[in-house]
Design a protein around this motif. Structure first.
Motif, mmCIF file in Angstrom:
data_model
loop_
_atom_site.group_PDB
_atom_site.id
_atom_site.type_symbol
_atom_site.label_atom_id
_atom_site.label_comp_id
_atom_site.label_asym_id
_atom_site.label_seq_id
_atom_site.Cartn_x
_atom_site.Cartn_y
_atom_site.Cartn_z
ATOM 1 N N ALA A 1 1.371 -1.407 0.146
ATOM 2 C CA ALA A 1 -0.173 -0.138 0.053
ATOM 3 C C ALA A 1 0.910 1.574 0.138
ATOM 4 C CB ALA A 1 -0.773 0.090 1.134
ATOM 5 N N ARG A 2 1.833 1.142 0.825
ATOM 6 C CA ARG A 2 2.720 2.442 0.685
ATOM 7 C C ARG A 2 3.179 2.641 -0.479
ATOM 8 N NH1 ARG A 2 7.731 2.589 4.765
ATOM 9 N NH2 ARG A 2 6.749 0.522 5.468
ATOM 10 N N ASP B 1 2.286 1.950 -3.429
ATOM 11 C CA ASP B 1 0.988 2.088 -4.026
ATOM 12 C C ASP B 1 1.092 3.609 -4.364
ATOM 13 O OD1 ASP B 1 -0.713 1.697 -6.413
ATOM 14 O OD2 ASP B 1 -1.821 1.454 -4.512
ATOM 15 N N VAL B 2 0.825 3.736 -3.096
ATOM 16 C CA VAL B 2 0.950 5.395 -2.792
ATOM 17 C C VAL B 2 1.488 6.128 -3.685
ATOM 18 C CG1 VAL B 2 0.512 7.457 -0.953
ATOM 19 C CG2 VAL B 2 -0.790 5.687 -0.664
ATOM 20 N N ARG C 1 -0.980 6.199 -6.606
ATOM 21 C CA ARG C 1 -2.364 7.385 -6.020
ATOM 22 C C ARG C 1 -1.624 8.991 -6.431
ATOM 23 N NH1 ARG C 1 -3.836 4.628 -0.789
ATOM 24 N NH2 ARG C 1 -5.488 5.877 -0.918
ATOM 25 N N GLN C 2 -0.485 8.838 -6.368
ATOM 26 C CA GLN C 2 0.336 10.230 -5.520
ATOM 27 C C GLN C 2 -0.182 11.199 -7.048
ATOM 28 O OE1 GLN C 2 4.514 12.308 -4.880
ATOM 29 N NE2 GLN C 2 4.217 10.300 -5.361
ATOM 30 N N GLU D 1 -4.437 10.560 -7.930
ATOM 31 C CA GLU D 1 -5.690 10.582 -7.004
ATOM 32 C C GLU D 1 -5.942 12.721 -7.454
ATOM 33 O OE1 GLU D 1 -6.357 8.484 -3.311
ATOM 34 O OE2 GLU D 1 -6.339 7.455 -4.672
ATOM 35 N N TYR E 1 -4.770 14.481 -2.817
ATOM 36 C CA TYR E 1 -4.138 13.724 -2.668
ATOM 37 C C TYR E 1 -4.150 12.780 -1.221
ATOM 38 C CZ TYR E 1 -0.142 16.591 -4.262
ATOM 39 O OH TYR E 1 0.521 16.808 -5.532
ATOM 40 N N PRO E 2 -3.672 11.606 -1.613
ATOM 41 C CA PRO E 2 -4.251 10.535 -0.514
ATOM 42 C C PRO E 2 -3.901 10.575 0.261
ATOM 43 C CG PRO E 2 -2.484 9.675 -2.295
ATOM 44 C CD PRO E 2 -3.063 11.378 -2.529
ATOM 45 N N GLU F 1 -2.645 9.814 3.481
ATOM 46 C CA GLU F 1 -1.754 8.670 3.634
ATOM 47 C C GLU F 1 -0.237 9.446 3.300
ATOM 48 O OE1 GLU F 1 -4.202 7.802 2.320
ATOM 49 O OE2 GLU F 1 -4.389 5.726 2.243
ATOM 50 N N LEU F 2 -0.358 9.420 2.080
ATOM 51 C CA LEU F 2 0.471 10.746 1.380
ATOM 52 C C LEU F 2 1.355 11.890 2.031
ATOM 53 C CD1 LEU F 2 2.982 10.287 -0.936
ATOM 54 C CD2 LEU F 2 1.436 12.271 -2.197
#
Ligand code: GBH
Length: 461
Positions: free
Chosen positions: A234-235, A237-238, A242-243, A246, A253-254, A256-257
């Motif tokens: 997941a880390r 992938d972000v 996803r950075q 999204e 931004y996600p 988590e980022l």
């Protein structure tokens, strides 16, 4: 194995990798001129573009994706150089005359050195300069070019260029890498808005979305994961996907980022109010460049890789599959999974595979260039595209990387991705077996019923 009516078959290149002629007609230096010692000749496409369009026409493709060199158009970053635009003017006319649709990419990593000297992508101003540049190119070519891609693979430009220093400009600051990523996205948004305002028919961008998985999931995607491996996947992938996806497609931004960016940069001051609204422009087309998956697992002692800030405890793994000459695992099924994921998450979005291809050692003989590995690679990946379409993914086309053996960035001339072989001493081009095969696929609109066999020792002798 046939493809839908209207499916776009094509081939992709980029300016710095093929054009050469680095000081012709007022071109200024780019960051890649500064970064690489041996680069000036490349494929001399700048002078040979007519012949090269002939090769493109011979393939029978309906589209050719090229990139525009910003340093030809704005050599000092400031003032338009009409002679630089003249080249693309001639190229576009030649393509249209050959019945090939020109797809223009505005930024394939070759920032004018003059803009790097003013701060490069870590500087917000570069995004505004990009919008001016986009408008200048559209003003000249917009009457004939319908399809525009703002950026190619912003992850690479930001994290390899400014974070890991493996690409130009060779800087190594994770803070600058994150700032660059944001300013590249902002450049996309401002550029897309400028293109749209000027009447561009189709505006898209190109990402290197990478499927992320553990080694066990390469062969068995449904394999359940240990909690720490799921967290590692997941880390990454972000950071990789996803950075970019999204902000572009959802305007945020996600969650988590942001802590990772804040830790690297000290604050989030470079992300200003309103930026995400600018980045989140309507997209007619998302280009997906796919080569190989990212394979990772949890490994507590592992330090962060400089290209992946915040990746402490994540190990990048090799897998026991076939690989290309660069050692990239060949996993066509990941392309199916990737296209299905994107169409699942963004059901209204049109997708195009804007790059797919491979580096192999070609067998050069008097009677041809034999690259059965590349034929197999392309065939398997086209099957993967077809499976994604069957499963409902909105894939509008497929472009092979690349037309010619060329300058493979920091790896120089020894890496061969071309459908056409180039003898760099003479600049002679010759079709490889893969070029002839691709032409046959396009003519049929389908994969041929049998695939070429790998030569045996007997047939070679
Ligand atoms: C594409 O990028 C480019 O668009 C194209 O110009 C290039 O010629 C083509 O691929 C072939 O390489 O080991 O951390 O340095 C491909 C995406 C992402 C693949 C980064 C190589 C190296 C990661 N690239 N990756 S690292």
């Amino acid at each position: 194995m046939s493809f839908p009516d209207g499916f776009v078959w094509g081939v992709s290149t980029s300016a710095f990798q093929i054009e050469g002629a680095t000081s012709a007609d007022g071109r200024g230096p780019s960051i890649w001129d500064t970064f690489l010692a041996d680069h000036a000749g490349a494929c001399d496409h700048y002078h040979r573009y007519r012949d090269d369009v002939g090769l493109i026409r011979d393939l029978g493709v309906s589209a050719y994706r090229f990139s525009v060199s910003w340093a030809r158009v704005l050599p000092d970053g400031e003032k338009v150089n009409p002679a630089g635009l003249d080249f693309y003017d001639r190229l576009v006319d030649e393509l249209l005359g050959a019945g090939v649709a020109p797809y223009a990419t505005l930024y394939h990593w070759d920032l004018p050195q003059a803009l790097e000297d003013l701060g490069g992508w870590p500087s917000r101003d570069t995004a505004h300069r990009f919008a001016d540049y986009a408008a200048a190119v559209h003003e000249r070519l917009g009457d004939r070019v319908d399809t525009w891609f703002t950026l190619n693979e912003p992850w690479v430009a930001a994290f390899l260029g400014y974070g890991a220093g493996r690409h130009a400009p060779g800087r190594t600051s994770t803070a600058d890498a994150f700032r660059s990523a944001h300013h590249l996205l902002l450049a996309h948004g401002l550029g897309a808005r400028a293109l749209r305002a000027a009447g561009a028919a189709k505006v898209g961008t190109v990402l290197n979305i990478s499927p992320v998985m553990t080694p066990a999931q390469v062969g068995d995607p449904a394999r359940p994961l240990a909690e720490e491996d799921a967290e590692a996947v997941a880390r990454i992938d972000v950071l990789a996907n996803r950075q970019f996806l999204e902000p572009l497609l959802r305007g945020a931004y996600p969650d988590e980022l942001l802590p990772v960016v804040e830790r690297a940069c000290g604050d989030l001051g470079h992300v200003r109010d309103g930026d995400l609204g600018i980045i989140n422009q309507p997209l007619d087309l998302l280009g997906v460049n796919y080569y190989t998956p990212l394979v990772v697992q949890a490994q507590p002692s592992e330090p962060a890789d400089p290209a992946w800030p915040g990746s402490e405890g994540v190990l990048f793994c090799t897998v026991p599959t076939a690989v290309t000459a660069m050692g990239w695992p060949i996993v066509p099924d990941c392309l199916t999974r990737l296209l299905r994921r994107l169409s699942g998450e963004y059901p209204d979005l049109d997708l195009m595979v804007t790059e797919n291809g491979a580096d192999f050692v070609d067998v050069v003989t008097g009677d041809g260039i034999h690259d059965v590995d590349r034929v197999h690679f392309l065939e398997e990946h086209l099957r993967a595209v077809r499976s994604a379409i069957d499963a409902g993914a909105r894939v509008r086309g497929y472009l092979v990387w690349t037309l010619l053996d060329n300058l493979e960035w920091a790896d120089g001339y020894r890496r061969k991705f071309g459908l056409y072989h180039v003898d760099f001493a003479t600049q002679r081009r010759r079709p490889k077996d893969s070029a002839l095969w691709y032409r046959d696929v396009i003519r049929r609109g389908a994969l041929p019923p049998t695939r070429p066999k790998r030569p045996t020792l007997e047939t070679v002798a």
